[in-house]
Design an enzyme around this catalytic site. Structure first.
Site, PDB file in Angstrom:
ATOM      1  N   LYS A  83       0.850  -1.189   0.000  1.00 36.31           N
ATOM      2  CA  LYS A  83       0.000   0.000   0.000  1.00 36.31           C
ATOM      3  C   LYS A  83       0.886   1.239   0.000  1.00 36.31           C
ATOM      4  CE  LYS A  83      -4.265   1.141   2.487  1.00 36.31           C
ATOM      5  NZ  LYS A  83      -4.879   1.014   3.826  1.00 36.31           N
TER       6      LYS A  83
HETATM    7  C1  E4P Z   1      -8.349   1.558   3.988  1.00 36.70           C
HETATM    8  O1  E4P Z   1      -7.481   1.133   3.269  1.00 36.70           O
HETATM    9  C2  E4P Z   1      -8.169   2.774   4.808  1.00 36.70           C
HETATM   10  O2  E4P Z   1      -6.992   2.669   5.517  1.00 36.70           O
HETATM   11  C3  E4P Z   1      -9.340   2.989   5.719  1.00 36.70           C
HETATM   12  O3  E4P Z   1     -10.536   2.604   5.079  1.00 36.70           O
HETATM   13  C4  E4P Z   1      -9.420   4.378   6.286  1.00 36.70           C
HETATM   14  O4  E4P Z   1     -10.622   4.537   6.982  1.00 36.70           O
HETATM   15  P1  E4P Z   1     -10.891   5.756   7.964  1.00 36.70           P
HETATM   16  O5  E4P Z   1     -11.015   7.007   7.149  1.00 36.70           O
HETATM   17  O6  E4P Z   1     -12.177   5.422   8.650  1.00 36.70           O
HETATM   18  O7  E4P Z   1      -9.730   5.828   8.898  1.00 36.70           O
END
Ligand code: E4P
Length: 217
Positions: A83
């Site tokens: 990622k």
């Molecule tokens: C997914 O890859 C993200 O890290 C995650 O959905 C972020 O979510 P949040 O905005 O609720 O922290």
């Protein structure tokens, strides 16, 4: 539509995985902090548990170090998706790692133009953050729809991974628009089963069943 679970909590992943509800997992530095676990150890455990892609996020900010971190994370297991943030260095990292055959999830996407760049850099997944756009009074679902249109216009095969999902309605809308994947916290995935009329109907059936005086077992 594929369901990824957005957590680094092993027990929560295992519970949903046993029900066949987990097509993959996403983590990020905040979720690793919340788990209290070592990133390499917990990511390896998740990869052992789940067959689908498991996103593990780099934390360097320059491309050379991101690439090195991404290669190390990718060694954990074959189902790692590295990622990377949607920065110019993240896009360079995406291009290099996807060229080496690794899955790459480009995260922190907040515009259709950013999603276009990620697709051109060879991203396996683009992660538009719905909830964080809603937080600042924009409409996260509009972004998912725009990316769907643009990717379909040009035949990009980067998968739209609707992220920062906070409500069951975000899941419904992502499915309606045609996001390839949603990633949601375990609580949101479990809440998809809830409906007040299901509870009300079950209460009525149980009350009538008690009046019959019968037993099945
Ligand atoms: C997914 O890859 C993200 O890290 C995650 O959905 C972020 O979510 P949040 O905005 O609720 O922290």
């Amino acid at each position: 539509m594929k369901f990824f679970v957005d957590t680094a909590e092993i027990d929560a992943i295992a519970e949903l995985n046993d029900l066949g509800m987990v097509d993959g997992v996403t983590t990020n530095p905040s979720l690793i902090l919340k788990s209290g676990r070592d990133i390499l150890e917990v990511t390896r455990e998740i990869c052992d548990l789940v067959d689908g892609p498991v996103s593990a996020e780099v934390v360097a900010l320059n491309a050379d170090d991101m690439i090195a971190e991404g290669r190390k994370l990718a060694q954990i297991a074959d189902n790692i998706a590295v990622k990377v943030p949607l920065t110019w260095d993240g896009l360079k990292t995406c291009k290099v790692l996807s060229g080496e055959g690794h899955m790459v999830n480009v995260t922190l996407c907040f515009s259709a133009n950013q999603a276009l760049l990620a697709a051109k850099a060879g991203a396996t997944f683009i992660s538009p953050f719905i909830g964080r756009l809603d937080d600042i009074n924009l409409d996260g679902m509009d972004l998912i729809a725009d990316i769907r249109t643009i990717y379909d216009n040009y035949g990009f095969d980067t998968q739209i991974l609707a992220a920062s999902i906070r409500t069951v309605n975000h899941v419904t809308e992502s499915a309606r628009i045609g996001a390839d994947v949603i990633t949601a916290p375990p609580g949101v995935i479990k809440a998809l089963a809830n409906h007040p009329l299901t509870d009300k109907g079950l209460d009525a059936f149980m009350a009538d069943w008690a009046k019959t005086g019968q037993k099945i077992l």
